[in-house]
Design a protein around this motif. Structure first.
Motif, PDB file in Angstrom:
ATOM      1  N   PRO A  87       5.367   3.953  -2.466  1.00  0.00           N
ATOM      2  CA  PRO A  87       4.123   3.205  -2.672  1.00  0.00           C
ATOM      3  C   PRO A  87       3.300   3.846  -3.796  1.00  0.00           C
ATOM      4  O   PRO A  87       3.501   5.009  -4.148  1.00  0.00           O
ATOM      5  N   LEU A  88       2.383   3.076  -4.310  1.00  0.00           N
ATOM      6  CA  LEU A  88       1.529   3.517  -5.412  1.00  0.00           C
ATOM      7  C   LEU A  88       0.671   4.723  -5.010  1.00  0.00           C
ATOM      8  O   LEU A  88       0.380   5.608  -5.804  1.00  0.00           O
ATOM      9  N   GLY A  89       0.277   4.746  -3.757  1.00  0.00           N
ATOM     10  CA  GLY A  89      -0.575   5.813  -3.238  1.00  0.00           C
ATOM     11  C   GLY A  89      -0.945   5.461  -1.810  1.00  0.00           C
ATOM     12  O   GLY A  89      -0.581   4.396  -1.311  1.00  0.00           O
ATOM     13  N   LYS A  90      -1.666   6.367  -1.143  1.00  0.00           N
ATOM     14  CA  LYS A  90      -2.024   6.136   0.260  1.00  0.00           C
ATOM     15  C   LYS A  90      -3.543   6.029   0.381  1.00  0.00           C
ATOM     16  O   LYS A  90      -4.265   6.934  -0.053  1.00  0.00           O
ATOM     17  N   VAL A  91      -4.000   4.925   0.951  1.00  0.00           N
ATOM     18  CA  VAL A  91      -5.443   4.702   1.097  1.00  0.00           C
ATOM     19  C   VAL A  91      -5.780   4.436   2.557  1.00  0.00           C
ATOM     20  O   VAL A  91      -5.091   3.662   3.225  1.00  0.00           O
ATOM     21  N   GLY A 114      -1.270  -5.633  -1.303  1.00  0.00           N
ATOM     22  CA  GLY A 114      -0.725  -6.549  -2.304  1.00  0.00           C
ATOM     23  C   GLY A 114      -0.511  -5.893  -3.653  1.00  0.00           C
ATOM     24  O   GLY A 114       0.244  -6.380  -4.488  1.00  0.00           O
ATOM     25  N   ALA A 115      -1.185  -4.768  -3.883  1.00  0.00           N
ATOM     26  CA  ALA A 115      -1.026  -4.058  -5.155  1.00  0.00           C
ATOM     27  C   ALA A 115       0.001  -2.931  -5.045  1.00  0.00           C
ATOM     28  O   ALA A 115       0.262  -2.213  -5.999  1.00  0.00           O
ATOM     29  N   GLY A 116       0.579  -2.762  -3.844  1.00  0.00           N
ATOM     30  CA  GLY A 116       1.628  -1.756  -3.693  1.00  0.00           C
ATOM     31  C   GLY A 116       1.179  -0.438  -3.082  1.00  0.00           C
ATOM     32  O   GLY A 116       1.912   0.543  -3.099  1.00  0.00           O
ATOM     33  N   PHE A 117      -0.045  -0.401  -2.532  1.00  0.00           N
ATOM     34  CA  PHE A 117      -0.506   0.822  -1.851  1.00  0.00           C
ATOM     35  C   PHE A 117      -0.024   0.846  -0.400  1.00  0.00           C
ATOM     36  O   PHE A 117       0.156  -0.205   0.216  1.00  0.00           O
ATOM     37  N   GLU A 118       0.133   2.052   0.128  1.00  0.00           N
ATOM     38  CA  GLU A 118       0.328   2.203   1.570  1.00  0.00           C
ATOM     39  C   GLU A 118      -1.080   2.274   2.158  1.00  0.00           C
ATOM     40  O   GLU A 118      -1.905   3.078   1.717  1.00  0.00           O
ATOM     41  N   VAL A 119      -1.355   1.422   3.142  1.00  0.00           N
ATOM     42  CA  VAL A 119      -2.728   1.319   3.652  1.00  0.00           C
ATOM     43  C   VAL A 119      -2.805   1.703   5.127  1.00  0.00           C
ATOM     44  O   VAL A 119      -2.036   1.216   5.951  1.00  0.00           O
ATOM     45  N   MET A 120      -3.736   2.612   5.431  1.00  0.00           N
ATOM     46  CA  MET A 120      -4.033   2.929   6.833  1.00  0.00           C
ATOM     47  C   MET A 120      -5.329   2.202   7.174  1.00  0.00           C
ATOM     48  O   MET A 120      -6.392   2.542   6.651  1.00  0.00           O
ATOM     49  N   ASP A 121      -5.230   1.177   8.018  1.00  0.00           N
ATOM     50  CA  ASP A 121      -6.435   0.429   8.414  1.00  0.00           C
ATOM     51  C   ASP A 121      -7.024   1.103   9.648  1.00  0.00           C
ATOM     52  O   ASP A 121      -6.462   1.048  10.733  1.00  0.00           O
ATOM     53  N   LEU A 122      -8.173   1.749   9.469  1.00  0.00           N
ATOM     54  CA  LEU A 122      -8.766   2.520  10.567  1.00  0.00           C
ATOM     55  C   LEU A 122      -9.641   1.662  11.487  1.00  0.00           C
ATOM     56  O   LEU A 122     -10.133   2.136  12.502  1.00  0.00           O
TER      57      LEU A 122
END
Length: 209
Positions: A87-91, A114-122
């Motif tokens: 992934p592009l990065g982790k947010v 959608g932009a390729g980030f790994e997302v942690m939805d808190l």
């Protein structure tokens, strides 16, 4: 040959079943998963993001497009993992403590995915400790959302908690009452007025822009 343009077009129209079928077809035909992601799904979400910034589409269209993207990702994620596409990065993204609003936060999560980030939805009503934990678990960017002026001071509380713990994550803030001036005042690394801009800001903060 995978039809990237068709994937992008169906995604923009929010046709989840078509996107899923096209992605499956592309995977089965041996197309590189990274290409399907970049040239099909991300390309489609980028168009939606740009249109959203210009007020050419609104929240419902973005949500429908994101749902279509998720349908494609369901097929693609296992293949991406196998092929070692990073992934592009982790947010990590969340609505701050005492604030229960989640539409803006959900949009930001969808746009980032959608932009390729790994997302942690808190989630919502997130305490500073939880943001800190996410940063310790590898989130390079922590996204804070607030819709109430009364909960905005919680953003500073998160920044203070990260500083105190010596955790080097970038903090990006946003939400209806939040401004660039407020971001500067509390020492946030970045500010995004809307979900599409949050993607640009996150890329900038991790040096991928």
């Amino acid at each position: 040959m995978a039809d990237f343009e068709k994937i992008s077009e169906m995604l923009q129209k929010g046709k989840a079943k078509d996107v899923e079928a096209l992605v499956k077809e592309a995977v089965d035909s041996g197309t590189a998963p990274g290409d399907i992601l970049d040239k099909g799904l991300i390309a489609g979400m980028s168009v939606i993001g740009e249109k959203f910034k210009k007020n050419e589409v609104y929240v419902p269209e973005v949500l429908i497009a994101a749902r279509a993207m998720n349908a494609g990702m369901k097929i693609l994620e296992p293949v991406l993992a196998e092929s070692g596409v990073k992934p592009l990065g982790k947010v990590a993204v969340g609505t701050v403590k005492n604030d229960l609003h989640d539409i803006g936060k959900n949009l930001v999560c969808m746009m980032l995915k959608g932009a390729g980030f790994e997302v942690m939805d808190l989630g919502i009503d997130v305490a500073p400790e939880k943001f800190l934990e996410a940063a310790k678990n590898g989130a390079q960017v922590v996204g804070l959302s607030a819709l109430l002026t009364t909960t905005m001071p919680q953003m500073k509380a998160v920044i203070d908690a990260l500083k105190e713990a010596g955790v080097d994550a970038k903090v990006m803030i946003g939400g209806a009452p939040v401004t660039q001036a407020y971001a500067e005042e509390i020492g946030a690394s970045g500010y995004a007025p809307d979900a599409a801009s949050a993607v640009d800001e996150a890329k900038k903060l991790i040096g991928a822009a």
